[in-house]
Design a protein around this motif. Structure first.
Motif, PDB file in Angstrom:
ATOM      1  N   ILE A 149      36.534  46.731  31.264  1.00 40.68           N
ATOM      2  CA  ILE A 149      37.485  46.904  32.382  1.00 40.68           C
ATOM      3  C   ILE A 149      38.641  45.909  32.209  1.00 40.68           C
ATOM      4  O   ILE A 149      39.812  46.275  32.316  1.00 40.68           O
ATOM      5  N   GLY A 150      38.296  44.635  31.913  1.00 44.54           N
ATOM      6  CA  GLY A 150      39.324  43.604  31.755  1.00 44.54           C
ATOM      7  C   GLY A 150      40.292  43.918  30.634  1.00 44.54           C
ATOM      8  O   GLY A 150      41.512  43.795  30.797  1.00 44.54           O
ATOM      9  N   PHE A 151      39.755  44.357  29.495  1.00 44.46           N
ATOM     10  CA  PHE A 151      40.612  44.627  28.331  1.00 44.46           C
ATOM     11  C   PHE A 151      41.599  45.752  28.643  1.00 44.46           C
ATOM     12  O   PHE A 151      42.804  45.632  28.390  1.00 44.46           O
ATOM     13  N   PHE A 152      41.097  46.862  29.180  1.00 41.06           N
ATOM     14  CA  PHE A 152      41.994  48.006  29.397  1.00 41.06           C
ATOM     15  C   PHE A 152      43.028  47.724  30.480  1.00 41.06           C
ATOM     16  O   PHE A 152      44.162  48.201  30.397  1.00 41.06           O
ATOM     17  N   ALA A 153      42.650  46.925  31.487  1.00 39.73           N
ATOM     18  CA  ALA A 153      43.622  46.551  32.525  1.00 39.73           C
ATOM     19  C   ALA A 153      44.750  45.743  31.886  1.00 39.73           C
ATOM     20  O   ALA A 153      45.938  45.991  32.136  1.00 39.73           O
ATOM     21  N   CYS A 154      44.356  44.792  31.059  1.00 41.43           N
ATOM     22  CA  CYS A 154      45.342  43.914  30.424  1.00 41.43           C
ATOM     23  C   CYS A 154      46.203  44.700  29.422  1.00 41.43           C
ATOM     24  O   CYS A 154      47.406  44.489  29.318  1.00 41.43           O
ATOM     25  N   PHE A 155      45.560  45.613  28.702  1.00 39.07           N
ATOM     26  CA  PHE A 155      46.272  46.439  27.714  1.00 39.07           C
ATOM     27  C   PHE A 155      47.356  47.264  28.417  1.00 39.07           C
ATOM     28  O   PHE A 155      48.505  47.335  27.965  1.00 39.07           O
ATOM     29  N   TRP A 156      46.979  47.858  29.563  1.00 37.29           N
ATOM     30  CA  TRP A 156      47.943  48.654  30.331  1.00 37.29           C
ATOM     31  C   TRP A 156      49.102  47.770  30.800  1.00 37.29           C
ATOM     32  O   TRP A 156      50.268  48.145  30.703  1.00 37.29           O
ATOM     33  N   PHE A 157      48.768  46.575  31.289  1.00 38.46           N
ATOM     34  CA  PHE A 157      49.769  45.661  31.833  1.00 38.46           C
ATOM     35  C   PHE A 157      50.758  45.217  30.753  1.00 38.46           C
ATOM     36  O   PHE A 157      51.978  45.276  30.946  1.00 38.46           O
ATOM     37  N   VAL A 158      50.236  44.797  29.598  1.00 38.18           N
ATOM     38  CA  VAL A 158      51.097  44.299  28.516  1.00 38.18           C
ATOM     39  C   VAL A 158      52.011  45.425  28.016  1.00 38.18           C
ATOM     40  O   VAL A 158      53.217  45.236  27.824  1.00 38.18           O
ATOM     41  N   THR A 159      51.436  46.596  27.815  1.00 39.04           N
ATOM     42  CA  THR A 159      52.239  47.734  27.343  1.00 39.04           C
ATOM     43  C   THR A 159      53.351  48.036  28.351  1.00 39.04           C
ATOM     44  O   THR A 159      54.491  48.303  27.987  1.00 39.04           O
ATOM     45  N   LYS A 160      52.992  47.971  29.636  1.00 44.40           N
ATOM     46  CA  LYS A 160      53.947  48.312  30.697  1.00 44.40           C
ATOM     47  C   LYS A 160      55.110  47.318  30.730  1.00 44.40           C
ATOM     48  O   LYS A 160      56.272  47.715  30.755  1.00 44.40           O
ATOM     49  N   ILE A 161      54.784  46.003  30.733  1.00 44.09           N
ATOM     50  CA  ILE A 161      55.890  45.050  30.919  1.00 44.09           C
ATOM     51  C   ILE A 161      56.807  45.007  29.701  1.00 44.09           C
ATOM     52  O   ILE A 161      58.008  44.846  29.846  1.00 44.09           O
ATOM     53  N   TYR A 162      56.254  45.186  28.492  1.00 48.31           N
ATOM     54  CA  TYR A 162      57.138  45.115  27.317  1.00 48.31           C
ATOM     55  C   TYR A 162      57.916  46.412  27.098  1.00 48.31           C
ATOM     56  O   TYR A 162      58.877  46.439  26.358  1.00 48.31           O
ATOM     57  N   SER A 163      57.477  47.492  27.773  1.00 52.49           N
ATOM     58  CA  SER A 163      58.221  48.743  27.598  1.00 52.49           C
ATOM     59  C   SER A 163      59.446  48.795  28.513  1.00 52.49           C
ATOM     60  O   SER A 163      60.351  49.583  28.298  1.00 52.49           O
TER      61      SER A 163
END
Length: 607
Positions: free
Chosen positions: A588-602
């Motif tokens: 859960i932690g990994f996918f939440a963070c993955f979504w967040f990082v992808t979102k802010i850098y896009s």
């Protein structure tokens, strides 16, 4: 007249993890009838339901009916062993579990504050110590006062409650069965009349000893209890149910408050950051990049040990979907305590069928991490985590088998579980991995630089370890009340039926794991540390370590387990739960963070 059959289940104890079959104690048994078939969940939990010699005709009361007589001689080694086993059962307070019409037969007695407590089991007997202290059920009767003696409950008063169905042609329905265990020293064992003082066996008894088992049965009409709600009186008397409402609301308020804070900080701070970064058009300003924008060229650099991380995430996805679907079905009422073993059967079958998502997620992420050894990846996804769980389970099973417990899985069932794993789960994992590798790797919003960026000296709070330890506290705070109930249902043999609450807590856990990990991830990126992949997995996965600490605390504060085998079994099974929980929360932690990082850098313009 219709016959009412009484079935007997395995005997278990709060003081021992080892359940035993009814026949292990040499009670009156029924040899001729077939045993009802058990499902996978029942076998895994060590339930062994057998027919019993207690049979009643509807509305025909019986007074002091003889079931059988057992004679033991301490000079005969086989008899002595049986008698010693019976003593051990009484000493450890082993409980009978009887079933009438798929309802547990309950023993109801008064507790403090004038309340009644209904226990879905009743003891074999009890022990009075040499000092004259009554243990367990011996407190209920002041006549149980012989020192250093075992009192045997050789008589049961059964009351069966029914209500007449008027509109349908079914006649009567049974709505409750209650029992009262008693002890009688019958003067004449061949024709028992249920008189005399209590039946006791001196601890150092030698010579012959006879036990006559008897029963009485009564029928009473009860118009208040509806057939559909006939389990309620058992569930209502389960301890601590009313205390829970307050605690659960309490944790909900805390979680909502935290969510609000996290969301506010994230949205306001991030919004400002993004607006500021996107306004910097001039070259001079761009030279002065700071915060998380600085690491845009390294944030998607593949992590070290990417193979292991992808395998863990594959297994975690499998566990996550399995838990979600099982709890969803349980909420709808498909897996109530009346369907014995249904919850476990459902979970195992779902786990086996969910090999495809595990293979797919592991393969896709491994490819995105730039991995080449796809065969190793597929094999590890199919065998590493399930293999560890199975190995632990197998060792526990050997101990149970050595102790002669009914919870030991028959060899045939072990083979069946292996067949499910190798013939269904593994091929499905391979299929998932095939599709995962065929798809192109995940497209990242920013390019990764050739040369890794130097990470500046970190303050104490942004170092990996303190962050990981802090990250697990929050999610654990929301679940520990439910955890107490779940551990109670497993180790103290109480029924667990609050699946609605559990589903709510499951959703709260997912939200808190995600938010705590995203928040810590943001702070680390602002401190120019771009190694977020393993850290996000371990931050929320650390909740499992708190789970382990709580399980150890529960063992010492709530359980009275004795004996080396029981202690090893407790910790062995706890380790399986901790591993599953670690993979589940980490994913859960990994996918939440993955979504967040992808979102802010896009959303940031990168030159």
């Amino acid at each position: 007249m219709s016959t009412i059959e009484l079935f007997v289940n395995r005997l278990d104890s709060v003081e021992s993890v080892l359940p035993y079959e009814y026949t292990a104690f040499d009670f009156c048994s029924e040899k001729t009838m077939e045993r009802p078939s058990e499902n996978l969940g029942q076998v895994l939990f060590g339930e062994r339901i057998e027919p019993s010699p207690y049979k009643f005709e509807f509305k025909k009361p019986v007074v002091c009916g003889k079931v059988c007589m057992r004679t033991y001689s301490t000079n005969n080694p086989s008899d002595k062993a049986k008698l010693d086993f019976l003593k051990k059962g009484m000493l450890l307070n082993y409980q009978h579990h009887w079933i009438v019409d798929n309802m547990p037969v309950t023993w109801c007695y008064d507790v403090e504050d004038g309340q009644k407590f209904c226990n879905p089991g009743f003891p074999i007997g009890c022990f009075v110590t040499e000092a004259g202290r009554s243990k367990d059920a011996c407190i209920v009767n002041s006549n149980f006062n012989e020192k250093d003696a075992f009192y045997i409950f050789n008589h049961v008063d059964i009351t069966i409650y029914y209500h007449i169905v008027e509109h349908e042609q079914l006649g009567a329905r049974l709505v409750a069965a209650k029992i009262e265990p008693k002890s009688y020293e019958n003067p004449n064992d061949d024709k028992p009349d249920c008189s005399g003082g209590p039946k006791f066996l001196k601890n150092k008894h030698t010579g012959e000893f006879k036990i006559t088992y008897t029963y009485s049965v009564n029928f009473a009409e009860d118009k208040k209890i509806r057939w559909a709600s006939r389990w309620d009186y058992i569930l209502e008397s389960m301890p601590h149910t009313n205390i829970q409402w307050f605690s659960i609301m309490n944790s909900l308020v805390i979680v909502l408050f935290l969510s609000g804070m996290v969301a506010m900080i994230m949205l306001r701070t991030l919004h400002k950051d993004i607006a500021r970064y996107n306004q910097m058009d001039s070259v001079e300003d761009a030279q002065e990049e700071f915060g998380w924008k600085l690491v845009h060229g390294d944030v998607f650099r593949p992590p070290k040990k990417g193979m292991l991380l992808s395998v863990f995430l594959g297994s975690g996805t499998q566990i996550f979907i399995m838990t979600f679907v099982t709890l969803f079905f349980a909420c709808l009422g498909f897996l109530s305590p009346a369907n014995r073993g249904a919850l476990m059967t459902c979970a195992v079958v779902l786990w086996v069928l969910l090999g495809t998502p595990a293979g797919y997620v592991a393969a896709r992420l491994y490819k995105s991490f730039g991995g080449e050894k796809w065969k190793t990846n597929v094999l590890l996804t199919a065998f590493l985590c399930p293999g560890v769980v199975f190995a632990d389970f197998f060792v526990m099973n050997l101990i149970l088998w050595g102790e002669g417990s009914s919870a030991a899985m028959p060899f045939g069932t072990l083979v069946a579980i292996l067949a499910l794993w190798f013939c269904i789960s593994v091929p499905l994992t391979f299929i998932g991995a095939y599709f995962g590798f065929k798809k192109t790797g995940i497209e990242y919003p920013v390019r990764t630089n050739q040369i890794p960026r130097q990470i500046p000296e970190q303050s104490f709070y942004t170092k990996p370890f303190p962050g990981i330890i802090m990250g697990g506290i929050l999610p654990f705070g929301c679940i520990f009340i439910q955890l107490f109930f779940i551990l109670n249902s497993i180790w103290s043999h109480q029924m667990y039926y609050m699946f609605g609450f559990l589903f709510l807590v499951f959703i709260i856990l997912v939200i808190t794991c995600s938010e705590a990990t995203i928040l810590l991830c943001y702070f680390h990126l602002c401190a120019e540390d771009y190694h977020w992949q393993w850290r996000s997995f371990l931050t929320s996965g650390f909740t499992a370590v708190y789970f382990l600490v709580y399980a150890i605390h529960y063992f010492f504060s709530k359980l009275q387990i004795t004996g080396l085998a029981s202690i090893i079994l407790y910790y062995g099974y706890t380790m399986i739960m901790v591993l599953i929980f670690f993979l589940f929360t980490g994913t859960i932690g990994f996918f939440a963070c993955f979504w967040f990082v992808t979102k802010i850098y896009s959303v940031v313009k990168v030159d």
